[in-house]
Motif scaffolding. Structure first.
Motif, PDB file in Angstrom:
ATOM      1  N   ILE A  14       1.124  -1.450  -0.349  1.00  9.01           N
ATOM      2  CA  ILE A  14      -0.026  -0.219   0.055  1.00  9.01           C
ATOM      3  C   ILE A  14       0.436   1.215  -0.038  1.00  9.01           C
ATOM      4  O   ILE A  14       0.952   2.191  -0.648  1.00  9.01           O
ATOM      5  CB  ILE A  14      -1.126  -0.084   1.346  1.00  9.01           C
ATOM      6  N   ALA A  15       1.857   1.630   0.721  1.00  6.54           N
ATOM      7  CA  ALA A  15       2.995   2.643   1.231  1.00  6.54           C
ATOM      8  C   ALA A  15       3.564   2.656  -0.107  1.00  6.54           C
ATOM      9  O   ALA A  15       3.431   4.134  -0.881  1.00  6.54           O
ATOM     10  CB  ALA A  15       4.002   2.131   1.992  1.00  6.54           C
ATOM     11  N   PHE A  16       3.809   1.528  -1.095  1.00 10.92           N
ATOM     12  CA  PHE A  16       4.714   2.083  -1.840  1.00 10.92           C
ATOM     13  C   PHE A  16       3.856   2.110  -3.632  1.00 10.92           C
ATOM     14  O   PHE A  16       4.018   2.792  -4.463  1.00 10.92           O
ATOM     15  CB  PHE A  16       5.192   1.138  -2.843  1.00 10.92           C
ATOM     16  N   LYS A  17       2.766   0.936  -3.877  1.00 14.30           N
ATOM     17  CA  LYS A  17       1.868   1.706  -5.081  1.00 14.30           C
ATOM     18  C   LYS A  17       0.697   3.203  -4.678  1.00 14.30           C
ATOM     19  O   LYS A  17       0.513   3.543  -5.885  1.00 14.30           O
ATOM     20  CB  LYS A  17       0.562   0.533  -4.734  1.00 14.30           C
ATOM     21  N   THR A  18       0.963   3.329  -3.334  1.00 12.79           N
ATOM     22  CA  THR A  18      -0.342   4.840  -3.690  1.00 12.79           C
ATOM     23  C   THR A  18       0.565   6.058  -2.921  1.00 12.79           C
ATOM     24  O   THR A  18      -0.186   7.213  -2.819  1.00 12.79           O
ATOM     25  CB  THR A  18      -1.274   4.642  -2.297  1.00 12.79           C
ATOM     26  N   ASN A  19       1.830   5.890  -2.856  1.00 13.40           N
ATOM     27  CA  ASN A  19       3.146   6.718  -2.809  1.00 13.40           C
ATOM     28  C   ASN A  19       2.782   7.662  -4.128  1.00 13.40           C
ATOM     29  O   ASN A  19       2.943   7.703  -4.918  1.00 13.40           O
ATOM     30  CB  ASN A  19       4.318   6.433  -2.747  1.00 13.40           C
ATOM     31  N   LYS A  20       2.202   9.307  -3.418  1.00 18.35           N
ATOM     32  CA  LYS A  20       2.904  10.372  -4.972  1.00 18.35           C
ATOM     33  C   LYS A  20       2.979  11.230  -4.576  1.00 18.35           C
ATOM     34  O   LYS A  20       3.028  12.252  -4.673  1.00 18.35           O
ATOM     35  CB  LYS A  20       0.698  10.577  -4.683  1.00 18.35           C
ATOM     36  N   ARG A  21       3.619  11.547  -3.129  1.00 18.74           N
ATOM     37  CA  ARG A  21       4.024  12.883  -2.340  1.00 18.74           C
ATOM     38  C   ARG A  21       5.201  12.854  -2.123  1.00 18.74           C
ATOM     39  O   ARG A  21       6.528  13.478  -2.364  1.00 18.74           O
ATOM     40  CB  ARG A  21       3.285  12.638  -1.153  1.00 18.74           C
ATOM     41  N   LEU A  22       5.747  11.579  -1.343  1.00 18.12           N
ATOM     42  CA  LEU A  22       7.373  11.210  -1.497  1.00 18.12           C
ATOM     43  C   LEU A  22       8.432  11.442  -2.413  1.00 18.12           C
ATOM     44  O   LEU A  22       7.950  10.115  -2.669  1.00 18.12           O
ATOM     45  CB  LEU A  22       7.658  10.172   0.254  1.00 18.12           C
ATOM     46  N   ALA A  24      12.492   9.473  -3.059  1.00 19.94           N
ATOM     47  CA  ALA A  24      12.589   8.763  -2.647  1.00 19.94           C
ATOM     48  C   ALA A  24      14.094   8.760  -1.764  1.00 19.94           C
ATOM     49  O   ALA A  24      13.903   8.421  -0.340  1.00 19.94           O
ATOM     50  CB  ALA A  24      14.022   8.237  -3.929  1.00 19.94           C
ATOM     51  N   ASN A  25      14.099  10.258  -1.843  1.00 20.80           N
ATOM     52  CA  ASN A  25      15.200  11.055  -0.770  1.00 20.80           C
ATOM     53  C   ASN A  25      14.467  10.749   0.141  1.00 20.80           C
ATOM     54  O   ASN A  25      14.728  10.784   1.499  1.00 20.80           O
ATOM     55  CB  ASN A  25      16.080  12.451  -1.014  1.00 20.80           C
ATOM     56  N   GLN A  26      13.481  11.096   0.474  1.00 15.19           N
ATOM     57  CA  GLN A  26      12.039  11.506   1.896  1.00 15.19           C
ATOM     58  C   GLN A  26      12.138   9.886   2.355  1.00 15.19           C
ATOM     59  O   GLN A  26      11.956   9.833   3.478  1.00 15.19           O
ATOM     60  CB  GLN A  26      11.507  12.360   1.566  1.00 15.19           C
ATOM     61  N   ILE A  27      11.886   8.976   1.010  1.00 19.58           N
ATOM     62  CA  ILE A  27      11.274   7.983   2.050  1.00 19.58           C
ATOM     63  C   ILE A  27      12.976   7.072   2.991  1.00 19.58           C
ATOM     64  O   ILE A  27      12.820   7.044   3.412  1.00 19.58           O
ATOM     65  CB  ILE A  27      10.839   6.883   0.843  1.00 19.58           C
ATOM     66  N   VAL A  28      14.187   7.638   2.069  1.00 16.03           N
ATOM     67  CA  VAL A  28      14.892   6.595   2.668  1.00 16.03           C
ATOM     68  C   VAL A  28      15.229   7.273   3.750  1.00 16.03           C
ATOM     69  O   VAL A  28      15.246   6.632   4.924  1.00 16.03           O
ATOM     70  CB  VAL A  28      16.253   6.927   1.451  1.00 16.03           C
ATOM     71  N   HIS A  29      14.986   8.763   4.407  1.00 13.94           N
ATOM     72  CA  HIS A  29      14.992   9.849   4.896  1.00 13.94           C
ATOM     73  C   HIS A  29      13.987   9.031   6.694  1.00 13.94           C
ATOM     74  O   HIS A  29      14.783   8.858   7.336  1.00 13.94           O
ATOM     75  CB  HIS A  29      14.668  10.575   4.755  1.00 13.94           C
ATOM     76  N   ILE A  30      13.605   9.004   5.938  1.00 13.78           N
ATOM     77  CA  ILE A  30      11.832   8.474   6.665  1.00 13.78           C
ATOM     78  C   ILE A  30      11.868   7.522   7.303  1.00 13.78           C
ATOM     79  O   ILE A  30      11.747   6.645   8.479  1.00 13.78           O
ATOM     80  CB  ILE A  30       9.860   8.517   6.529  1.00 13.78           C
ATOM     81  N   TRP A  31      12.731   5.981   6.619  1.00 15.99           N
ATOM     82  CA  TRP A  31      12.831   4.730   6.787  1.00 15.99           C
ATOM     83  C   TRP A  31      13.770   5.228   8.030  1.00 15.99           C
ATOM     84  O   TRP A  31      13.322   4.234   9.177  1.00 15.99           O
ATOM     85  CB  TRP A  31      12.822   4.301   5.883  1.00 15.99           C
ATOM     86  N   ALA A  32      15.101   5.304   7.749  1.00 15.43           N
ATOM     87  CA  ALA A  32      16.011   5.132   8.769  1.00 15.43           C
ATOM     88  C   ALA A  32      15.468   6.056   9.987  1.00 15.43           C
ATOM     89  O   ALA A  32      16.279   5.527  11.388  1.00 15.43           O
ATOM     90  CB  ALA A  32      16.889   6.040   8.214  1.00 15.43           C
TER      91      ALA A  32
END
Length: 159
Positions: A14-22, A24-32
């Motif tokens: 769901i997170a990756f299929k619906t992502n319209k805003r974040l 790749a850099n933001q995803i890595v930051h949020i993940w870490a």
């Protein structure tokens, strides 16, 4: 373990299929950031004070790796992706409230016996989570805004 695997696959899909805003850099930051914040909280509440634990009280580490690395980061991605930025204050508060309710319902499901559940309470309970969860969501939101500000500053410098 079955419930954990289902949740990991579902949340990540769901997170990756619906992502319209974040980005790749933001995803890595949020993940870490999510992993670090969860690890810090678990270090005290789980390991030191035995407020809750995953699977068993023993610290074997291996069974907890999926819960610490791939379960919560996609949830934070969804929270940020759908967050009503620019909306009225009461709509943003209501959005956080609905997320807290959803998180508490999911936490209640994780308390089911294995193989569906994987989370156990010591002295911790849902009321503790109801108080802490909004704060954690706001911390993630603040971190995201900071990352966006840093990105904008970097992009402005490159022009």
């Amino acid at each position: 373990m079955i419930g954990l695997i289902i949740a990991i696959v579902l949340f990540n899909f769901i997170a990756f299929k619906t992502n319209k805003r974040l980005t790749a850099n933001q995803i890595v930051h949020i993940w870490a950031f999510t992993i670090a914040l969860q690890q810090l909280g678990d270090l005290y509440i789980d390991t030191k004070y035995h407020g809750y634990w995953y699977f068993s009280k023993d610290i074997d580490g291996w069974s907890e790796i999926p819960t610490l690395t791939v379960l919560l980061p996609p949830v934070n991605m969804m929270f940020l992706n759908w967050y009503p930025f620019g909306r009225l204050f009461h709509k943003r508060i209501r959005y956080v409230f609905y997320w807290v309710i959803a998180i508490l319902l999911y936490e209640a499901i994780t308390l089911l016996p294995e193989p569906w559940g994987y989370f156990n309470y010591g002295w911790w309970n849902l009321w503790h989570s109801a108080i802490i969860d909004p704060l954690l969501l706001l911390i993630v939101l603040g971190y995201y805004k900071w990352i966006c500000k840093l990105e904008n500053k970097l992009l402005a410098r490159k022009k």
